[in-house]
Design a protein around this motif. Structure first.
Motif, PDB file in Angstrom:
ATOM      1  N   THR A  26     -24.626 -10.860  50.185  1.00  0.00           N
ATOM      2  CA  THR A  26     -24.186  -9.520  49.834  1.00  0.00           C
ATOM      3  C   THR A  26     -22.812  -9.658  49.223  1.00  0.00           C
ATOM      4  O   THR A  26     -21.850  -9.834  49.937  1.00  0.00           O
ATOM      5  CB  THR A  26     -24.036  -8.614  51.070  1.00  0.00           C
ATOM      6  OG1 THR A  26     -24.585  -9.300  52.172  1.00  0.00           O
ATOM      7  CG2 THR A  26     -24.656  -7.288  50.847  1.00  0.00           C
ATOM      8  N   GLN A 182     -11.931 -14.137  56.492  1.00  0.00           N
ATOM      9  CA  GLN A 182     -10.988 -15.230  56.694  1.00  0.00           C
ATOM     10  C   GLN A 182     -11.500 -16.477  55.995  1.00  0.00           C
ATOM     11  O   GLN A 182     -12.688 -16.787  56.080  1.00  0.00           O
ATOM     12  CB  GLN A 182     -10.837 -15.507  58.187  1.00  0.00           C
ATOM     13  CG  GLN A 182      -9.441 -15.248  58.663  1.00  0.00           C
ATOM     14  CD  GLN A 182      -9.294 -15.442  60.149  1.00  0.00           C
ATOM     15  OE1 GLN A 182     -10.243 -15.337  60.898  1.00  0.00           O
ATOM     16  NE2 GLN A 182      -8.071 -15.690  60.574  1.00  0.00           N
ATOM     17  N   GLY A 208      -9.558  -7.960  60.042  1.00  0.00           N
ATOM     18  CA  GLY A 208     -10.842  -7.676  60.686  1.00  0.00           C
ATOM     19  C   GLY A 208     -11.907  -7.453  59.627  1.00  0.00           C
ATOM     20  O   GLY A 208     -11.613  -7.016  58.515  1.00  0.00           O
ATOM     21  N   PRO A 209     -13.155  -7.761  59.963  1.00  0.00           N
ATOM     22  CA  PRO A 209     -14.238  -7.681  58.977  1.00  0.00           C
ATOM     23  C   PRO A 209     -14.638  -6.244  58.661  1.00  0.00           C
ATOM     24  O   PRO A 209     -14.422  -5.341  59.465  1.00  0.00           O
ATOM     25  CB  PRO A 209     -15.387  -8.413  59.677  1.00  0.00           C
ATOM     26  CG  PRO A 209     -15.108  -8.248  61.129  1.00  0.00           C
ATOM     27  CD  PRO A 209     -13.620  -8.215  61.279  1.00  0.00           C
ATOM     28  N   ASP A 210     -15.223  -6.055  57.489  1.00  0.00           N
ATOM     29  CA  ASP A 210     -15.736  -4.732  57.116  1.00  0.00           C
ATOM     30  C   ASP A 210     -16.731  -4.218  58.152  1.00  0.00           C
ATOM     31  O   ASP A 210     -16.881  -3.017  58.343  1.00  0.00           O
ATOM     32  CB  ASP A 210     -16.448  -4.812  55.758  1.00  0.00           C
ATOM     33  CG  ASP A 210     -15.462  -4.950  54.611  1.00  0.00           C
ATOM     34  OD1 ASP A 210     -14.276  -4.682  54.838  1.00  0.00           O
ATOM     35  OD2 ASP A 210     -15.884  -5.329  53.508  1.00  0.00           O
ATOM     36  N   ALA A 211     -17.420  -5.163  58.817  1.00  0.00           N
ATOM     37  CA  ALA A 211     -18.459  -4.763  59.765  1.00  0.00           C
ATOM     38  C   ALA A 211     -17.888  -4.131  61.025  1.00  0.00           C
ATOM     39  O   ALA A 211     -18.625  -3.545  61.810  1.00  0.00           O
ATOM     40  CB  ALA A 211     -19.307  -5.976  60.137  1.00  0.00           C
ATOM     41  N   ASN A 212     -16.590  -4.250  61.264  1.00  0.00           N
ATOM     42  CA  ASN A 212     -15.969  -3.647  62.451  1.00  0.00           C
ATOM     43  C   ASN A 212     -14.952  -2.592  62.047  1.00  0.00           C
ATOM     44  O   ASN A 212     -13.759  -2.855  62.001  1.00  0.00           O
ATOM     45  CB  ASN A 212     -15.233  -4.721  63.268  1.00  0.00           C
ATOM     46  CG  ASN A 212     -16.143  -5.412  64.227  1.00  0.00           C
ATOM     47  OD1 ASN A 212     -17.334  -5.127  64.263  1.00  0.00           O
ATOM     48  ND2 ASN A 212     -15.603  -6.323  64.986  1.00  0.00           N
ATOM     49  N   PRO A 213     -15.407  -1.379  61.751  1.00  0.00           N
ATOM     50  CA  PRO A 213     -14.495  -0.370  61.194  1.00  0.00           C
ATOM     51  C   PRO A 213     -13.293  -0.088  62.086  1.00  0.00           C
ATOM     52  O   PRO A 213     -12.160  -0.052  61.590  1.00  0.00           O
ATOM     53  CB  PRO A 213     -15.377   0.874  61.084  1.00  0.00           C
ATOM     54  CG  PRO A 213     -16.777   0.420  61.214  1.00  0.00           C
ATOM     55  CD  PRO A 213     -16.762  -0.864  61.945  1.00  0.00           C
ATOM     56  N   GLU A 214     -13.515   0.085  63.400  1.00  0.00           N
ATOM     57  CA  GLU A 214     -12.398   0.426  64.291  1.00  0.00           C
ATOM     58  C   GLU A 214     -11.328  -0.660  64.245  1.00  0.00           C
ATOM     59  O   GLU A 214     -10.148  -0.379  64.172  1.00  0.00           O
ATOM     60  CB  GLU A 214     -12.867   0.575  65.740  1.00  0.00           C
ATOM     61  CG  GLU A 214     -13.512   1.888  66.051  1.00  0.00           C
ATOM     62  CD  GLU A 214     -15.000   1.812  65.844  1.00  0.00           C
ATOM     63  OE1 GLU A 214     -15.496   0.713  65.517  1.00  0.00           O
ATOM     64  OE2 GLU A 214     -15.661   2.848  65.988  1.00  0.00           O
ATOM     65  N   GLU A 215     -11.807  -1.897  64.325  1.00  0.00           N
ATOM     66  CA  GLU A 215     -10.863  -3.002  64.358  1.00  0.00           C
ATOM     67  C   GLU A 215     -10.064  -3.059  63.067  1.00  0.00           C
ATOM     68  O   GLU A 215      -8.854  -3.245  63.073  1.00  0.00           O
ATOM     69  CB  GLU A 215     -11.645  -4.296  64.566  1.00  0.00           C
ATOM     70  CG  GLU A 215     -10.745  -5.468  64.867  1.00  0.00           C
ATOM     71  CD  GLU A 215     -11.517  -6.764  64.863  1.00  0.00           C
ATOM     72  OE1 GLU A 215     -12.738  -6.749  65.079  1.00  0.00           O
ATOM     73  OE2 GLU A 215     -10.881  -7.799  64.618  1.00  0.00           O
ATOM     74  N   ILE A 217      -9.367  -0.659  60.771  1.00  0.00           N
ATOM     75  CA  ILE A 217      -8.384   0.426  60.639  1.00  0.00           C
ATOM     76  C   ILE A 217      -7.201   0.174  61.555  1.00  0.00           C
ATOM     77  O   ILE A 217      -6.036   0.275  61.154  1.00  0.00           O
ATOM     78  CB  ILE A 217      -9.033   1.790  60.960  1.00  0.00           C
ATOM     79  CG1 ILE A 217     -10.095   2.124  59.923  1.00  0.00           C
ATOM     80  CG2 ILE A 217      -7.980   2.886  61.026  1.00  0.00           C
ATOM     81  CD1 ILE A 217     -10.918   3.341  60.275  1.00  0.00           C
ATOM     82  N   ILE A 239     -13.805  -1.620  50.520  1.00  0.00           N
ATOM     83  CA  ILE A 239     -13.897  -0.952  51.822  1.00  0.00           C
ATOM     84  C   ILE A 239     -12.576  -1.029  52.560  1.00  0.00           C
ATOM     85  O   ILE A 239     -12.082  -0.036  53.100  1.00  0.00           O
ATOM     86  CB  ILE A 239     -15.054  -1.564  52.620  1.00  0.00           C
ATOM     87  CG1 ILE A 239     -16.365  -1.116  51.988  1.00  0.00           C
ATOM     88  CG2 ILE A 239     -14.987  -1.152  54.077  1.00  0.00           C
ATOM     89  CD1 ILE A 239     -17.560  -1.886  52.409  1.00  0.00           C
ATOM     90  N   ARG A 243     -10.056   1.994  53.862  1.00  0.00           N
ATOM     91  CA  ARG A 243      -9.646   2.185  55.265  1.00  0.00           C
ATOM     92  C   ARG A 243      -8.131   2.187  55.418  1.00  0.00           C
ATOM     93  O   ARG A 243      -7.597   2.731  56.382  1.00  0.00           O
ATOM     94  CB  ARG A 243     -10.292   1.120  56.144  1.00  0.00           C
ATOM     95  CG  ARG A 243     -11.784   1.378  56.237  1.00  0.00           C
ATOM     96  CD  ARG A 243     -12.479   0.520  57.233  1.00  0.00           C
ATOM     97  NE  ARG A 243     -13.911   0.793  57.171  1.00  0.00           N
ATOM     98  CZ  ARG A 243     -14.843  -0.121  57.355  1.00  0.00           C
ATOM     99  NH1 ARG A 243     -14.492  -1.350  57.637  1.00  0.00           N
ATOM    100  NH2 ARG A 243     -16.109   0.212  57.292  1.00  0.00           N
TER     101      ARG A 243
END
Lengths: 334, 637
Positions: A26, A182, A208-215, A217, A239, A243
């Protein structure tokens, strides 16, 4: 009909899911529809008997569909035949497509070198067979050794350089270069390029990865809170850039925000004034200029670039041109 | 305890069977699975509090709690499943899958078009989908008897492929957007997307201001906690002495007066006066309560004697504290000069100072504990030395420190700690410890202690949820509490209740401990495990909704790979990978530890390249501490 569509989605999610398997590749830049594995001949012949081949690692996503559109438009304008051979990141398919193009007596080949080790020998064979070659999109390190006319694409360093100059103009003094992965060489180079041209200080952080939005932001937020001098964020993907808007507002800081590549969220944020700019690779040029280069080499023995790569980016999307670019995105040329 | 056997009350007799031997409240606390994690969390918190400016503030707490909320909800569910002896590797992917599904059902655009349904239909449908995945996982694991690792790995890949495939099929993009297009978005947004902006909730006047209410609630909580713990520790008198009440009331009055005086005055000498009044009041109150309710020790135990080992620990402990303090005074605290691999003078000072002093204090407390077995008076002597050492340390640190948090907050905490340690030593020397169960006192003590803890948390919540005009003016930015944190807390409480107080909880422990044995005694093992799988995917659904409503869009790779974070959080929280042992509270503390170690790095401004090295070290440390604490607790019974 809505009932059926709903049923289709739910049913499809539950049952057909298995059929889709784990598609792993992707690219953020290359979002697109279901791949249809075909080598399509675009019949645009207007009298010329020249035929050019574009053999790329393309996956028919939205990114590559723009490159393809550029190729088609150039071929229509020049009245030549063009063949578009996507290989869906499969180097062996790309190699056999190049061999097929050589065998077919191609008048010029555009090739992308995402997997140089596999594809370089085939591309060298093409040059040895007397066929003009340009590399597009990726291949800036190898186009000279192959003997290609030039490379048409954007280097990640150049993208970062462009962002640095933009941030200078905006008046930023300390930039957070926010990475969503990373150890990704492309992202590292974007940040290095930023450091080269930016006049102030650059803090490079994996947020933090795109897959972990909370982390993601909250890591941007934490970095901002820990360092009161940071007044700009360069998100090296669409993305993470979007954020950063949230994080800056929560930190109560008026940040300059730049990103790389487009998404609906990002264009909306540029229109709303939350994001200052995003870097655009202008991949339409990679299709269009490649064909023009090969054509002029055939008919006029021109060599574009003078031995240097031809950069298609960084182009910028900002408040001044976002409205126009939005329509062009819909038209499929940006 | 050798000279006489206390006459136990009629309600409980000292048991002869060693399996029924009485375990003191401290021992019982230490064999809980989550205690190691709690200690670890405290250490990490103090560490980042010390090295950063923001970590200890409300903004910092908000930051790592926000990250731990979704992580924690999942790790609690995964912990339940792990206690039941299984794993779910699809737990990460299900969060993104449910989030995407709800957007797709609601959307009315795209190549194929979404269903264009309202959320009132989309959300229950998504939940049903999640429950079905969980049911399928559980049933497959049961029917095929394959390891759940393999079965759920397949589910993970299926979900992952489906997410990407369908996102591109329906919207031609890797991200699906537009949840707020749904007609009833507003209602559901309050359920899954509510935000409490602290800056908008100013508490200046009501009941004398936020900080006064906070102080009073916290003080009452502390009193209840201490009183409850005393109830658990000491032997009740047969006949109570009302005279003690007078002393206790006087002490509490003095301590309260001290507290009020401290908050009302600003001058150094007044602070001194009220601080001392408060400490003396607290000591008097504790003694008063003891005289009122508890049995006195007998005189024969009051001789001074110290074994060689104890004397050695005391000597080494004092030496460590002295050396640490001297090093702290000698080395330059601001020097960035490198003296070797990645270590500056400042770093060396921090490590040597903290390490030596903490080691010294632990050695002293250990010595006090072992001395207490034979000679309470020696133990009192050592605890007094420890308290004095802490007071001296507090003044050294205050004299050196430049930041407010060390000069004021840390100083106050250290003085409070010294007082508390002194009180503990004094009480132990004066009163008879209880070595047998006393149901009435146990229940009362537990209730009081728990209410005390609850009040303390309430006090914290007051500070975290309300701001003052002063804070709004001096601190930049906003603190936004998301509803996800509330779900996290509720889920932790609910899961703990289910695990510890219901039949289903017992079944969970049973099937994870020994499935065949459990089945033979009539536990419906298959059903229990399937329900556990369904709990995990339902939790995934909740997290999916929280993410979707937060971002309004869901990316295809959301949650992929997070299943390992959930398992790690559960393990850090004291859950065993082999099943049959663990706790929901532990898993949530584990999630907070993970979030603190991730978020502490940017707060400290460290290079993020080292982040996983650091996280790995924390994981290793947490597991070792868990092991050690449990081994110690089990050995000492």
């Amino acid at each position: 009909m809505k009932r059926y569509r709903l049923a289709a989605i739910v049913f499809a999610f539950m049952v057909l899911a298995a059929a889709c398997g784990g598609t792993e590749s992707t690219e953020t830049t290359a979002a697109g529809s279901e791949p249809t594995d075909t080598t399509a001949t675009v019949d645009l012949n207007q009298g010329s008997d020249l035929t050019f081949h574009m053999v790329t690692h393309s996956d028919d996503g939205t990114f590559w569909s723009v490159v393809k559109k550029g190729m088609e438009d150039a071929c229509t304008a020049l009245g030549v035949n063009c063949v578009w051979s996507p290989s869906f990141n499969d180097p062996s398919k790309q190699v056999s497509d190049i061999e097929a193009a050589i065998a077919a007596g191609s008048d010029g080949i555009g090739v992308s070198l995402a997997n140089p080790e596999a594809v370089v020998p085939a591309a060298t064979d093409a040059v040895a067979a007397g066929i003009p070659v340009v590399t597009i999109n990726s291949g800036v390190n190898d186009y000279q050794s192959i003997g290609a006319i030039t490379h048409i694409g954007q280097t990640e360093i150049a993208a970062g350089n462009g962002a640095g100059l933009r941030f200078n103009d905006l008046g930023a003094t300390k930039v957070l270069c926010a990475q969503q992965e990373q150890g990704n060489i492309g992202l590292e180079e974007r940040c290095q390029g930023l450091e080269e041209t930016f006049n102030g200080e650059v803090v490079t952080q994996f947020v933090g990865p795109d897959a972990n939005p909370e982390e993601q932001i909250n890591t941007i937020l934490a970095t901002l809170q820990a360092d009161a001098d940071i007044n700009a964020v360069f998100g090296v993907g669409p993305i993470v850039a979007f954020r950063a808007v949230d994080a800056c507002s929560q930190a109560g800081r008026d940040c300059f925000i730049g990103g790389v590549d487009n998404s609906e969220d990002v264009t909306a944020a540029i229109e709303g004034g939350d994001i200052n700019f995003t870097i655009d690779q202008q991949q339409y040029l990679q299709g269009y200029v490649a064909i023009v280069t090969l054509y002029l080499n055939q008919v006029n023995l021109n060599t574009l670039g003078g031995g240097f790569p031809v950069l298609t980016g960084p182009g910028f999307v900002d408040a001044d041109n976002v409205a126009g670019i939005k329509t062009l995105v819909e038209a499929g040329t940006r | 305890m050798t000279t006489e056997t206390p006459a136990p009350p009629a309600t409980a007799s000292p048991p002869d069977d060693e399996r029924l031997a009485y375990r003191g409240p401290i021992q019982r606390l230490f064999i809980r699975p989550e205690i190691g994690a709690l200690v670890g969390a405290a250490v990490i918190w103090v560490f980042f509090w010390a090295v950063t400016d923001v970590f200890g503030t409300t903004a910092g707490v908000n930051n790592y709690l926000d990250v731990s909320a979704t992580l924690g909800i999942m790790s609690i569910a995964v912990a339940l499943l792990m206690i039941g002896g299984e794993f779910d590797l699809s737990s990460g992917a299900i969060t993104g899958a449910t989030g995407m599904l709800v957007v797709l059902i609601v959307k009315d655009v795209g190549e194929f078009g979404g269903a264009g349904f309202p959320l009132a239909i989309a959300i229950p449908l998504t939940l049903a989908f999640a429950l079905m995945i969980g049911w399928a996982n559980g049933t497959l694991v049961e029917k095929t008897a394959l390891p759940s690792f393999i079965v759920t790995l397949a589910t993970f890949f299926i979900l992952r492929g489906a997410k990407l495939g369908f996102a591109k099929l329906f919207t031609d993009k890797v991200i699906v957007e537009g949840l707020d297009d749904a007609p009833d978005h507003g209602f559901w947004d309050t359920i899954f997307g509510s935000v409490w902006t602290r800056n908008d909730h100013v508490w200046d006047e009501f009941l004398g201001g936020r900080d006064r209410v906070y102080g009073v609630v916290l003080a009452v909580g502390a009193v209840l906690l201490v009183y409850g713990v005393l109830q658990l520790l000491y032997r009740q008198k047969a006949v109570r002495s009302p005279a003690g009440i007078a002393i206790a009331v006087g002490g509490i009055a003095a301590a309260s007066a001290g507290l009020v005086g401290l908050t009302a005055t600003d001058s150094v000498s007044a602070n001194w006066l009220f601080g001392v009044v408060m400490a003396v009041g607290a000591i008097a109150a504790a003694i008063g309560v003891g005289l009122w309710r508890f049995e006195r020790r007998t005189g024969a135990l009051m001789s001074l004697e110290m074994s060689g080992a104890t004397a050695k620990s005391v000597g080494l402990g004092i030496a460590a504290i002295v050396v640490g303090t001297v090093l702290g005074l000698v080395l330059d605290m601001d020097s960035q000069t490198e003296i070797g691999f990645l270590l500056t003078v400042q770093g060396l000072r921090a490590i040597a100072y903290t390490g030596l002093v903490v080691t010294g204090l632990i050695m002293l407390l250990g010595a006090a504990r072992s001395a207490g077995e034979s000679s309470p008076r020696t133990q009192l002597l050592i605890t007094t030395i420890t308290s004095i050492a802490i007071v001296v340390l507090a003044f050294v640190i205050q004299g050196q420190a430049t930041s407010r948090k060390f000069r004021a907050e840390f100083f106050a905490v250290l003085l409070g700690l010294a007082t508390l340690i002194f009180i503990a030593g004094l009480m132990r020397a004066m009163f008879e410890e209880r070595r047998f169960a006393d149901p009435v006192a146990d229940r009362r003590g537990r209730l009081l202690a728990l209410s005390g803890v609850a009040l303390a948390f309430g006090a914290l919540a007051i500070r975290l949820l309300w701001s003052t005009t002063f804070e709004n003016e001096t601190l930049p930015g906003q603190v936004r509490w998301r509803v996800s944190v509330l779900y996290f807390i509720l889920f932790a409480i609910g899961a703990s209740y289910v695990l510890l107080r219901t039949q289903f909880g017992s079944w969970t422990f049973a099937v994870g401990g020994n499935k065949n044995a459990a089945r033979q005694v009539g536990v419906p093992a298959a059903r229990t495990k399937t329900i556990l799988f369904m709990i995990v995917s339902a939790a995934g659904w909740l997290v999916g909704m929280l993410i979707a409503f937060r971002l309004n869009s869901v990316q295809a790779n959301v949650g992929d790979g997070n299943e390992f974070l959930y398992i790690i959080a559960a393990v850090v929280g004291g859950n065993l990978l082999t099943g049959g042992y663990g706790s929901a509270v532990g898993a949530s503390i584990g999630a907070v530890i993970m979030a603190m170690s991730f978020q502490g790095i940017p707060f400290a401004g460290w290079n993020s390249d080292w982040r996983f090295l650091f996280v790995g070290a924390i994981l290793l440390l947490a597991v070792l501490v868990n092991n050690y604490v449990r081994a110690r607790a089990e050995a000492s019974t």
